[in-house]
Design a protein around this motif. Structure first.
Motif, PDB file in Angstrom:
ATOM      1  N   ARG A   1       0.828  -1.198   0.000  1.00  0.00           N
ATOM      2  CA  ARG A   1       0.000   0.000   0.000  1.00  0.00           C
ATOM      3  C   ARG A   1       0.865   1.252   0.000  1.00  0.00           C
ATOM      4  N   ASP A   2       0.269   2.344  -0.489  1.00  0.00           N
ATOM      5  CA  ASP A   2       0.935   3.635  -0.422  1.00  0.00           C
ATOM      6  C   ASP A   2       0.936   4.144   1.014  1.00  0.00           C
ATOM      7  N   ASN A   3       1.864   5.051   1.309  1.00  0.00           N
ATOM      8  CA  ASN A   3       1.892   5.727   2.592  1.00  0.00           C
ATOM      9  C   ASN A   3       2.052   7.228   2.358  1.00  0.00           C
ATOM     10  N   GLN A   4       1.429   8.007   3.211  1.00  0.00           N
ATOM     11  CA  GLN A   4       1.483   9.462   3.073  1.00  0.00           C
ATOM     12  C   GLN A   4       2.619  10.040   3.912  1.00  0.00           C
TER      13      GLN A   4
ATOM     14  N   ASP B   1       3.208  11.074  -1.524  1.00  0.00           N
ATOM     15  CA  ASP B   1       2.819   9.670  -1.337  1.00  0.00           C
ATOM     16  C   ASP B   1       3.988   8.797  -1.737  1.00  0.00           C
TER      17      ASP B   1
ATOM     18  N   PRO C   1       4.923   5.053  -2.767  1.00  0.00           N
ATOM     19  CA  PRO C   1       4.346   3.755  -3.153  1.00  0.00           C
ATOM     20  C   PRO C   1       5.034   2.608  -2.416  1.00  0.00           C
TER      21      PRO C   1
ATOM     22  N   TYR D   1       9.288   1.128  -2.456  1.00  0.00           N
ATOM     23  CA  TYR D   1      10.258   2.129  -2.891  1.00  0.00           C
ATOM     24  C   TYR D   1      11.517   2.021  -2.035  1.00  0.00           C
TER      25      TYR D   1
ATOM     26  N   LEU E   1      10.452  10.804  -5.411  1.00  0.00           N
ATOM     27  CA  LEU E   1       9.011  10.992  -5.300  1.00  0.00           C
ATOM     28  C   LEU E   1       8.632  12.389  -5.775  1.00  0.00           C
TER      29      LEU E   1
END
Length: 333
Positions: free
Chosen positions: A37-40, A93, A95, A98, A104
């Motif tokens: 999952r992505d992270n902010q 964000d 991904p 990474y 980014l």
């Protein structure tokens, strides 16, 4: 009622009609693996080099003085009063998977009362995750984009206090992720649906010729990793992603009254009815419109052949929904 007239209907931006049928779609296009999952990320930084369009007040002066202390330079904040600096929030964000050194894109937005970030440069800013750790560092020239619109409708208006830096952050730390749990992985559907969850499990079992997948609920499918892939999970995941599933779509009709657009997806059926609308009389009997099945698509085609305008068709569809003759969700924009 028999109407002896021939109508040639030319649709030029008046009525767009799209019917979405069930289609074979790769798993990678409608689902993802649990754990991937992505992270902010977020941080607070300074944009410098502004031509008098930065923040007013002394907050930036204090931050600049503190920054210079890190370089062994002692400066009185009162000597740094300038509108060439703006305090900004920096967000990005990251991904899944990474690695350190990858880049980014970042977005920045003014926090204080700066007038514009145009031509500014973001000073090195650490970006934090929700756990408080630094995962990336951002820096670079700010792109505001758009144009200064003055009476021109064809140009995108510029928002000068929001900017963008393509590839402006460098990943410093990889976010730990694990998608394998007890020798199994879980596939998560982007749009939970019991039918599609069951079809996905069947497609996986058919592909490998053994029952390794089971739909747990409307959103998740648990897949056991075969022994042959125990030492090569990545290849197994790659094979899963490429499996095609005949996705089902919800019967839905979307109407945009401003543009005269009707979009319907799924197998949208209508019940028997007699419709009298202006000069039009349409009869649906025994599930048929003439010699065709009673669906919203065939109804629209029949109405067009009688010379109905987009507004006529929209009004008729709305009345059918109110009468309970339309077996679909109706959304009006």
């Amino acid at each position: 009622m028999r109407m002896k007239r021939t109508v040639v209907v030319i649709l030029i931006a008046l009525l767009s009609i799209s019917t979405i049928f069930a289609a074979n779609v790769r798993i990678k296009d409608f689902a993802k693996f649990r754990g991937a999952r992505d992270n902010q990320l977020f941080g607070v930084g300074l944009v410098v080099g502004l031509n008098g369009t930065g923040d007013s007040g002394t907050l930036n002066s204090t931050l600049l003085a503190n920054m210079m202390k890190n370089f062994g330079i002692s400066v009185n904040p009162n000597d740094l009063k300038t509108r060439n600096v703006a305090l900004v929030m920096v967000v990005a964000d990251i991904p899944p998977f990474y690695k350190s050194g990858m880049r980014l894109d970042v977005e920045i937005a003014s926090i204080n009362d700066a007038k514009s970030l145009r031509n500014g440069i973001l000073v090195q800013t650490p970006l934090y995750g929700a756990d408080g750790n630094v995962y990336a560092v951002a820096q670079g020239p700010v792109s505001v984009g758009g144009e200064e619109v003055k009476g021109t409708a064809n140009l995108q208006k510029r928002f000068p206090v929001v900017g963008y830096i393509p590839g402006g952050a460098i990943v410093e730390r990889e976010i730990p992720m694990s998608i394998v749990d007890a020798n199994s992985i879980t596939i998560l559907l982007d749009r939970p649906d019991f039918t599609n969850a069951a079809r996905t499990a069947v497609a996986i079992n058919t592909k490998f010729g053994v029952n390794i997948a089971k739909a747990v609920d409307a959103a998740s499918i648990k897949v056991n990793i075969p022994n042959v892939f125990a030492d090569d999970v990545i290849s197994f995941l790659a094979l899963l992603e490429e499996i095609e599933v005949p996705l089902d779509t919800i019967a839905q009709v979307v109407i945009n009254e401003r543009t005269g657009t009707i979009v319907f997806g799924g197998d949208v059926k209508i019940s028997d009815f007699v419709l009298s609308y202006g000069n039009f009389v349409v009869v649906i009997s025994n599930g048929q419109i003439g010699d065709k099945q009673a669906t919203i698509g065939n109804l629209v085609t029949a109405l067009k052949s009688l010379g109905a305008t987009p507004q006529d068709i929209i009004a008729i569809v709305q009345e059918l929904y109110k009468a309970g003759a339309l077996f679909a969700q109706l959304k009006i924009m």
